[in-house]
Design a protein around this motif. Structure first.
Motif, short mmCIF file in Angstrom:
data_model
loop_
_atom_site.label_atom_id
_atom_site.label_comp_id
_atom_site.label_asym_id
_atom_site.label_seq_id
_atom_site.Cartn_x
_atom_site.Cartn_y
_atom_site.Cartn_z
N GLY A 67 0.88 -1.18 0.04
CA GLY A 67 0.16 -0.08 0.09
C GLY A 67 0.88 1.07 0.02
N GLY A 68 0.14 2.16 -0.39
CA GLY A 68 0.83 3.75 -0.28
C GLY A 68 0.42 4.46 -1.36
N SER A 103 -4.87 4.93 2.88
CA SER A 103 -4.76 5.98 4.12
C SER A 103 -4.68 5.12 5.22
CB SER A 103 -6.04 6.61 3.95
OG SER A 103 -7.09 5.73 4.32
N ALA A 104 -4.67 5.57 6.40
CA ALA A 104 -4.67 4.93 7.68
C ALA A 104 -6.00 4.08 7.85
CB ALA A 104 -4.72 5.82 8.81
N THR A 105 -6.97 4.11 7.13
CA THR A 105 -8.22 3.37 7.39
C THR A 105 -8.77 2.30 6.10
OG1 THR A 105 -9.60 5.23 6.83
CG2 THR A 105 -9.48 4.97 9.09
N ASP A 106 -8.26 2.83 4.83
CA ASP A 106 -8.85 2.32 3.81
C ASP A 106 -7.80 2.51 2.50
OD1 ASP A 106 -9.30 4.93 3.14
OD2 ASP A 106 -11.56 4.86 2.87
N ASN A 107 -8.27 1.96 1.38
CA ASN A 107 -7.88 2.61 0.03
C ASN A 107 -8.77 3.65 -0.63
OD1 ASN A 107 -5.17 1.13 -0.53
ND2 ASN A 107 -6.44 -0.51 -0.44
N ARG A 108 -8.22 4.58 -1.09
CA ARG A 108 -9.38 5.58 -1.46
C ARG A 108 -8.83 6.18 -2.95
NH1 ARG A 108 -10.10 9.82 2.93
NH2 ARG A 108 -10.92 7.69 3.98
N ILE A 109 -9.60 6.94 -3.67
CA ILE A 109 -9.21 7.61 -4.74
C ILE A 109 -9.54 9.17 -4.36
CG2 ILE A 109 -9.79 8.11 -7.23
CD1 ILE A 109 -10.59 5.20 -7.46
N PRO A 128 -11.79 13.84 -1.79
CA PRO A 128 -12.25 12.51 -1.84
C PRO A 128 -12.86 12.50 -2.92
CG PRO A 128 -12.14 13.26 0.50
CD PRO A 128 -11.91 14.25 -0.13
N VAL A 129 -12.74 11.40 -3.87
CA VAL A 129 -13.57 10.82 -5.03
C VAL A 129 -14.49 9.65 -4.41
CG1 VAL A 129 -13.78 10.02 -7.18
CG2 VAL A 129 -12.20 12.13 -6.74
N LEU A 130 -13.55 8.71 -3.88
CA LEU A 130 -14.20 7.29 -3.66
C LEU A 130 -13.54 6.79 -2.16
CD1 LEU A 130 -16.40 5.07 -4.07
CD2 LEU A 130 -14.68 3.81 -5.46
N THR A 131 -14.24 6.59 -1.32
CA THR A 131 -13.43 5.94 -0.17
C THR A 131 -14.18 4.63 0.10
OG1 THR A 131 -14.97 7.12 1.48
CG2 THR A 131 -13.39 8.38 0.82
N GLY A 132 -13.43 4.15 1.27
CA GLY A 132 -13.97 2.63 1.72
C GLY A 132 -13.67 1.31 0.82
N ILE A 133 -12.59 1.40 -0.02
CA ILE A 133 -12.04 0.19 -0.75
C ILE A 133 -11.27 -0.41 0.39
CG2 ILE A 133 -10.64 -0.54 -2.59
CD1 ILE A 133 -11.06 2.19 -4.11
N PRO A 134 -11.39 -1.50 0.60
CA PRO A 134 -10.54 -2.34 1.80
C PRO A 134 -9.09 -2.24 1.39
CG PRO A 134 -12.50 -3.80 0.97
CD PRO A 134 -12.49 -2.57 0.06
N LYS A 135 -8.16 -2.15 2.46
CA LYS A 135 -6.75 -2.25 2.51
C LYS A 135 -6.17 -3.32 3.30
CE LYS A 135 -4.50 0.27 5.64
NZ LYS A 135 -3.78 1.24 6.45
N GLY A 136 -4.99 -3.73 2.76
CA GLY A 136 -4.32 -4.72 3.41
C GLY A 136 -2.73 -4.65 3.32
#
Length: 374
Positions: A112-113, A130-136, A154-162
């Motif tokens: 991630g990054g 981000s600290a909580t999700d992947n986002r655009i 923010p354009v789209l938030t809440g994409i799962p991160k790992g």
């Protein structure tokens, strides 16, 4: 070796399409050599074969963990650094670096990054962890803000991160909509869960709303059942293609159809299973682990991380028109992103030796200019 950690970590075609073709590559081949052990013969075609490529020049050196690459209207390039969280402007043809600074809110870690970039109408779009999700997000660039980046919106938030499988490729399609490839973050179940944004290809308006004509009501999900999508490209007929990481057996090149299920984790590679889409081509992971792709001159050009080569996959319509061919095998190390040059005479290709999984040499990482040859 665990595949989730060692690599930077199907399609049901229309009735007009012939039986799917299987590609299995064998041992590593010399630069520019064809795949060594194909198991099916592609259909005959009278179309001109796609060209070869050669490195014409190194545009620039000493980039750190480059990931996203986009061309500006004046021909210069912007490149993101996954781990440093920065965007750098690279002059063309000179290769001079100008730092545009860090993008706020990026939390690098694992795969991630600061990942993919896209540019449209004075706005730079970025896919980030981000600290909580992947986002655009999108940032003003140029015009009133000059040669710096505006504040991220923010354009789209809440994409799962790992730690792994964050996807990250974004691109505007010929329909003017923004597309994003996401990963299942190592949680296989997300790929089949249509409510989740993980393990999907997403399609949205430039403002992040579900695009008109999407297959699922009020959803940005365009296709599902993906493991980790890091490459998106459109051919001359506007068909969407995507590269995808497999696990231990098959990596894939898929033709993307809206609302279809690409099989992960139910199957890996070609399975011929009803309701699931088979890939158009597949490789053992040691020869691929694909990241970015571009379409030019009748072929998909696919950068390989673990495979450390550039694949040319010739196409006629929705079918392979010949055997895929590898270029630069092991010559430049891990390869991340491919972009067609503005003049259409070649490709930009970024290396990925400084992403913690490569073996950097002096001058890594680089942007190479490739020229088409015969």
């Amino acid at each position: 070796m665990r595949r989730g950690l060692d690599r930077g970590s199907a399609v049901l075609l229309t009735a007009a399409v012939a039986l799917p073709l299987l590609l299995v590559t064998g041992c590593s081949a010399p630069a520019g050599s064809p795949a060594t052990t194909p198991t099916a013969h592609p259909p005959a075609t009278t179309a001109s074969p796609p060209p070869a490529v050669a490195v014409a020049a190194t545009l620039t050196k000493d980039l750190k963990s480059p990931w996203g690459l986009v061309e500006l209207p004046d021909g210069d390039l912007l490149v993101s650094s996954r781990d440093a969280r920065t965007v750098t402007r690279v002059s063309v043809p000179g290769g001079h670096h100008t730092s545009l600074g860090e993008v706020p809110g990026v939390t690098p870690g694992g795969e991630g990054g600061l990942l993919g970039l896209a540019y449209r109408d004075g706005q730079l779009y970025a896919y980030l962890t981000s600290a909580t999700d992947n986002r655009i997000v999108r940032m003003r660039y140029g015009g009133a803000v000059g040669d710096r980046l505006g504040a991220p919106e923010p354009v789209l938030t809440g994409i799962p991160k790992g730690f792994i499988h964050n996807g990250g490729r974004i691109a505007f399609g010929p329909d003017g909509m923004l597309y994003a490839g996401t990963g299942e973050t190592g949680n296989d179940g997300l790929a089949q869960a249509r409510h989740s944004l993980g393990g999907k290809i997403l399609r949205m308006t430039p403002e992040g709303r579900p695009a008109p004509g999407n297959p699922f009501p009020a959803s940005v999900v365009y296709s599902y059942g993906h493991r980790n999508v890091e490459g998106l490209a459109w051919d001359e007929a506007g068909r969407l293609w995507a590269s995808e990481f497999g696990k231990d057996t098959w990596d894939e090149l898929n033709l993307i159809l809206p609302g279809r299920n690409y099989g992960w984790p139910l199957v890996e590679g070609k399975a011929g299973r009803a309701g699931l889409v088979d890939p158009v081509a597949q490789w053992h992971p040691a020869q691929a682990s694909p990241s970015g792709i571009a379409y030019a001159r009748g072929a998909i050009w696919m950068a390989a991380l673990r495979g450390r080569r550039l694949w040319r996959i010739p196409l006629t319509g929705t079918e392979l028109s010949g055997q895929p061919r590898a270029f630069f095998s092991r010559q430049y190390g891990r390869l991340r992103t491919v972009l067609v040059t503005a003049d259409g005479r070649g490709l930009w290709l970024t290396t990925s030796q400084t992403d913690t999984r490569g073996t950097p040499r002096p001058g890594d990482d680089r942007i190479l200019r490739l020229e088409f040859t015969r």
